[in-house]
Design a protein around this motif. Sequence first.
Motif, PDB file in Angstrom:
ATOM      1  N   LEU A 170     -10.707  47.352  18.124  1.00 47.58           N
ATOM      2  CA  LEU A 170      -9.817  47.385  16.961  1.00 47.58           C
ATOM      3  C   LEU A 170      -8.620  46.482  17.217  1.00 47.58           C
ATOM      4  O   LEU A 170      -7.922  46.628  18.227  1.00 47.58           O
ATOM      5  N   ILE A 171      -8.384  45.544  16.296  1.00 45.99           N
ATOM      6  CA  ILE A 171      -7.247  44.638  16.398  1.00 45.99           C
ATOM      7  C   ILE A 171      -6.479  44.685  15.086  1.00 45.99           C
ATOM      8  O   ILE A 171      -7.003  44.346  14.023  1.00 45.99           O
ATOM      9  N   ALA A 172      -5.237  45.138  15.161  1.00 48.41           N
ATOM     10  CA  ALA A 172      -4.362  45.154  13.993  1.00 48.41           C
ATOM     11  C   ALA A 172      -3.494  43.907  14.006  1.00 48.41           C
ATOM     12  O   ALA A 172      -2.983  43.507  15.057  1.00 48.41           O
ATOM     13  N   ILE A 173      -3.359  43.282  12.856  1.00 49.61           N
ATOM     14  CA  ILE A 173      -2.494  42.118  12.691  1.00 49.61           C
ATOM     15  C   ILE A 173      -1.414  42.518  11.700  1.00 49.61           C
ATOM     16  O   ILE A 173      -1.722  42.835  10.547  1.00 49.61           O
ATOM     17  N   VAL A 174      -0.172  42.551  12.136  1.00 53.33           N
ATOM     18  CA  VAL A 174       0.918  42.978  11.259  1.00 53.33           C
ATOM     19  C   VAL A 174       1.701  41.750  10.796  1.00 53.33           C
ATOM     20  O   VAL A 174       2.271  41.013  11.612  1.00 53.33           O
ATOM     21  N   ASP A 175       1.681  41.551   9.498  1.00 53.99           N
ATOM     22  CA  ASP A 175       2.397  40.439   8.865  1.00 53.99           C
ATOM     23  C   ASP A 175       3.847  40.877   8.655  1.00 53.99           C
ATOM     24  O   ASP A 175       4.175  41.518   7.659  1.00 53.99           O
ATOM     25  N   VAL A 176       4.700  40.520   9.604  1.00 51.37           N
ATOM     26  CA  VAL A 176       6.093  40.961   9.558  1.00 51.37           C
ATOM     27  C   VAL A 176       6.909  39.912   8.789  1.00 51.37           C
ATOM     28  O   VAL A 176       7.547  39.026   9.384  1.00 51.37           O
ATOM     29  N   ASN A 177       6.857  40.002   7.464  1.00 51.23           N
ATOM     30  CA  ASN A 177       7.588  39.027   6.650  1.00 51.23           C
ATOM     31  C   ASN A 177       8.963  39.540   6.211  1.00 51.23           C
ATOM     32  O   ASN A 177       9.642  38.906   5.417  1.00 51.23           O
ATOM     33  N   ARG A 178       9.328  40.735   6.672  1.00 49.00           N
ATOM     34  CA  ARG A 178      10.680  41.279   6.543  1.00 49.00           C
ATOM     35  C   ARG A 178      11.008  41.877   5.184  1.00 49.00           C
ATOM     36  O   ARG A 178      11.757  42.848   5.089  1.00 49.00           O
ATOM     37  N   ALA A 205       0.356  45.134  22.878  1.00 50.21           N
ATOM     38  CA  ALA A 205       1.116  44.522  21.785  1.00 50.21           C
ATOM     39  C   ALA A 205       1.445  43.077  22.124  1.00 50.21           C
ATOM     40  O   ALA A 205       1.907  42.779  23.234  1.00 50.21           O
ATOM     41  N   ILE A 206       1.227  42.197  21.169  1.00 42.41           N
ATOM     42  CA  ILE A 206       1.507  40.772  21.317  1.00 42.41           C
ATOM     43  C   ILE A 206       2.413  40.350  20.168  1.00 42.41           C
ATOM     44  O   ILE A 206       2.117  40.638  19.013  1.00 42.41           O
ATOM     45  N   THR A 207       3.517  39.688  20.473  1.00 44.86           N
ATOM     46  CA  THR A 207       4.383  39.156  19.430  1.00 44.86           C
ATOM     47  C   THR A 207       4.170  37.652  19.331  1.00 44.86           C
ATOM     48  O   THR A 207       3.924  36.966  20.338  1.00 44.86           O
ATOM     49  N   VAL A 208       4.260  37.150  18.099  1.00 38.86           N
ATOM     50  CA  VAL A 208       3.886  35.749  17.884  1.00 38.86           C
ATOM     51  C   VAL A 208       4.597  35.195  16.662  1.00 38.86           C
ATOM     52  O   VAL A 208       4.968  35.952  15.740  1.00 38.86           O
ATOM     53  N   ASP A 209       4.794  33.884  16.652  1.00 40.35           N
ATOM     54  CA  ASP A 209       5.238  33.186  15.452  1.00 40.35           C
ATOM     55  C   ASP A 209       4.039  33.095  14.517  1.00 40.35           C
ATOM     56  O   ASP A 209       3.054  32.413  14.819  1.00 40.35           O
ATOM     57  N   GLY A 210       4.102  33.774  13.396  1.00 37.55           N
ATOM     58  CA  GLY A 210       2.958  33.859  12.496  1.00 37.55           C
ATOM     59  C   GLY A 210       2.666  32.609  11.706  1.00 37.55           C
ATOM     60  O   GLY A 210       1.747  32.601  10.872  1.00 37.55           O
ATOM     61  N   HIS A 211       3.414  31.532  11.950  1.00 35.30           N
ATOM     62  CA  HIS A 211       3.129  30.255  11.292  1.00 35.30           C
ATOM     63  C   HIS A 211       2.769  29.162  12.293  1.00 35.30           C
ATOM     64  O   HIS A 211       2.607  27.995  11.907  1.00 35.30           O
ATOM     65  N   ALA A 215      -0.153  29.278  18.623  1.00 33.12           N
ATOM     66  CA  ALA A 215       0.301  30.550  19.186  1.00 33.12           C
ATOM     67  C   ALA A 215      -0.572  31.699  18.682  1.00 33.12           C
ATOM     68  O   ALA A 215      -0.882  32.642  19.428  1.00 33.12           O
ATOM     69  N   ILE A 216      -0.990  31.624  17.425  1.00 36.42           N
ATOM     70  CA  ILE A 216      -1.879  32.654  16.875  1.00 36.42           C
ATOM     71  C   ILE A 216      -3.214  32.634  17.601  1.00 36.42           C
ATOM     72  O   ILE A 216      -3.772  33.688  17.944  1.00 36.42           O
ATOM     73  N   GLU A 217      -3.716  31.432  17.869  1.00 41.31           N
ATOM     74  CA  GLU A 217      -4.973  31.306  18.616  1.00 41.31           C
ATOM     75  C   GLU A 217      -4.864  31.991  19.975  1.00 41.31           C
ATOM     76  O   GLU A 217      -5.750  32.755  20.381  1.00 41.31           O
ATOM     77  N   GLU A 218      -3.777  31.730  20.671  1.00 37.21           N
ATOM     78  CA  GLU A 218      -3.573  32.351  21.981  1.00 37.21           C
ATOM     79  C   GLU A 218      -3.487  33.872  21.866  1.00 37.21           C
ATOM     80  O   GLU A 218      -4.039  34.602  22.703  1.00 37.21           O
ATOM     81  N   ALA A 219      -2.826  34.350  20.808  1.00 35.56           N
ATOM     82  CA  ALA A 219      -2.698  35.806  20.617  1.00 35.56           C
ATOM     83  C   ALA A 219      -4.061  36.442  20.368  1.00 35.56           C
ATOM     84  O   ALA A 219      -4.371  37.502  20.922  1.00 35.56           O
ATOM     85  N   TYR A 220      -4.875  35.805  19.542  1.00 36.68           N
ATOM     86  CA  TYR A 220      -6.195  36.362  19.252  1.00 36.68           C
ATOM     87  C   TYR A 220      -7.084  36.348  20.491  1.00 36.68           C
ATOM     88  O   TYR A 220      -7.856  37.292  20.729  1.00 36.68           O
ATOM     89  N   GLN A 221      -6.972  35.305  21.280  1.00 35.53           N
ATOM     90  CA  GLN A 221      -7.741  35.276  22.527  1.00 35.53           C
ATOM     91  C   GLN A 221      -7.317  36.422  23.440  1.00 35.53           C
ATOM     92  O   GLN A 221      -8.154  37.078  24.074  1.00 35.53           O
ATOM     93  N   GLY A 222      -6.012  36.663  23.495  1.00 33.06           N
ATOM     94  CA  GLY A 222      -5.511  37.768  24.304  1.00 33.06           C
ATOM     95  C   GLY A 222      -5.993  39.115  23.804  1.00 33.06           C
ATOM     96  O   GLY A 222      -6.322  40.004  24.593  1.00 33.06           O
ATOM     97  N   ALA A 235       3.263  39.522  13.999  1.00 35.06           N
ATOM     98  CA  ALA A 235       3.528  38.129  13.655  1.00 35.06           C
ATOM     99  C   ALA A 235       4.766  38.012  12.773  1.00 35.06           C
ATOM    100  O   ALA A 235       4.823  38.590  11.684  1.00 35.06           O
ATOM    101  N   LYS A 236       5.741  37.247  13.229  1.00 35.26           N
ATOM    102  CA  LYS A 236       6.928  36.972  12.408  1.00 35.26           C
ATOM    103  C   LYS A 236       6.578  35.901  11.386  1.00 35.26           C
ATOM    104  O   LYS A 236       6.183  34.785  11.752  1.00 35.26           O
ATOM    105  N   THR A 237       6.710  36.234  10.116  1.00 35.17           N
ATOM    106  CA  THR A 237       6.350  35.313   9.044  1.00 35.17           C
ATOM    107  C   THR A 237       7.462  35.279   7.999  1.00 35.17           C
ATOM    108  O   THR A 237       8.404  36.070   8.039  1.00 35.17           O
ATOM    109  N   ARG A 238       7.297  34.390   7.044  1.00 36.22           N
ATOM    110  CA  ARG A 238       8.256  34.271   5.945  1.00 36.22           C
ATOM    111  C   ARG A 238       7.498  34.441   4.628  1.00 36.22           C
ATOM    112  O   ARG A 238       6.518  33.735   4.362  1.00 36.22           O
TER     113      ARG A 238
END
Length: 611
Positions: A170-178, A205-211, A215-222, A235-238
């Motif tokens: 199970l992998i959750a991806i959280v779109d943290v657009n604030r 838990a992995i934090t990443v620049d969502g754009h 970096a997203i590729e590296e996070a998914y591999q992890g 993922a920090k997004t706008r």
Amino acid sequence: MADSDFRRELAQQLRVDSIRCSAKAGSGHPTSSMSAADLLAVLLDGHLRLDYQAPDDPRNDHLIFSKGHASPLYYSVLKAAGAITDEELLTFRRLDSRLEGHPTPRIPPTDVATGSLGQGLPIGVGIALAGSKLDRLPYRVWVLCGDSEMAEGSIWEAFEHAAHAGLDNLIAIVDVNRLGQTRETMTGWHLERYAERARAFGWHAITVDGHDVDAIEEAYQGAEATTGKPTVVLAKTRKGRGVKAVEDLPGKHGKPLDDPEAAIAELGGVRNLTVRVTRPEVRAKPYAFAVTGAELPTWALGEQVATRQAYGDALLAVGEQRGEVVALDGEVSNSTHSDLFAKQLPDRYFEMFIAEQQMIAAAVGLQVRDWVPYASTFAAFLSRAYDFVRMAAISRADLRLVGSHAGVSIGEDGPSQMALEDMAALRAVHGSTVLHPSDANQTAQLVAQMADRKGISYLRTLRGKTVVRTPSTEDVHIGGSRVLRSSDADEVALLACGITVGEAEAAADLLASQGTTARVIDCYSIKPLDEDTVRAAARDTGLLVTVEDHWPEGGLGDAVLAAVSDLARPPRVHKLAVRIMPTSGTPAELLAAAEIDAPAIAKAVGSLLGR
């Protein structure tokens, strides 16, 4: 073109298509879709293992949009994967379209309906449990969450259970657009605060620049390399990424863009990229459990047996007959008696603890993979998960819910434990079935029939013992009833269910001693109701008295009223139900206080007949 460049272009296409379909519809959530576009572009191009041309392949990964309002992004993904055409994309939100405002299983490969926030991740837990414990296949479950729904308690029920079960699939991806609908979320862009919570629950838990696609590729591999625990990518997004008129601005939620053509131009124009999504490579088939076979339990007439005990015995027998049957319970299995299943068939039993929302969500997830779940708890506590039941119906899910300890007849525990609105609530669910057997032999047959029943089925069971009145050889079926006594001289029909059947029969004896002949009908199927039998009683007697251990709203009485309302000469219908707030007491005392015991029934009939 390098993979990174392609993914950036693909993300821009997903944004453009989200804007286009929302503009065509005149409504939608393009800005919430635009923030997560890079996250989905990388997922689609290299990590998701899903054959979009064979959506029912059991080896497929599963993708759930817990933030279901980002449906423009979801449908743009389907277009990029070749699952829908551009023409269909532009039918978004039309009456004749499969592309509803929030995704539903009408458009494959959508597993479940989303749109009520906080539900996608708990359902993902259920699908991941199926993959890990039942199917025993290496598919992954990817769940896109919004940061606003991280305020929902059900999200944290999912976090806790997924870690407890070690769901590394199970992998959750959280779109943290604030930004939420009206203001900034409580946690804003403080990704590490989210990460600390997730780690405390036992997640990686992995934090990443969502754009940043690299970096997203590296996070998914992890995430894919993590074993023994689930992973969350924060993922920090706008919000509204890429369009100055809406990017990271409040007040733009849930609205098409004011100038979609200018926005599309700013994003580089319309593209028609397609992605060859990787298909699952594993050749294994889902695991099949061996069965020993068993006969449904039966009981002799006159025995005293609680219907909750009969449920446990029958569930075990059905499980021994059918390897696809699974059971879940909210940590009251020694009361609901699903513990019998747990002890004999532990590989197909799921303890969900005191987390009723997660229990129902897990059942929804399990049935996605064609398992046949029975989920049980005290009937009163199912109300905590009612929104999950409502959404399960929109998901076209097949669930079997069992609520024990219903009504005032539970006795001394008091009103907090007494389900008195459960039949009304479950009757209101689209396509539902509501059953309330009065004895053990009825219960066993109905439990077996629920296994093949489509939609949401609910079985209400009793804490106390009731006498077995139904012969084990008698046909009991969903939509049926049982006439305990009947004659051409009947002046009234008493219609009861569950605990009140015995009271109605005793009341008929009292009435007979007073010179009044009463018909007694055991309405063990509340929805669908045996309308033929009820209408016949209405025509024969002209007076129906319903008796139920339930509030007067929405239960047996209202089902009977609906069944006879269109008769040329509708009967008088008098509802006996619980009308005062109960307290603690013995079952007999509480039935008497509610005026649904035998003397109260007889008194009410005498009054109605003017005697």
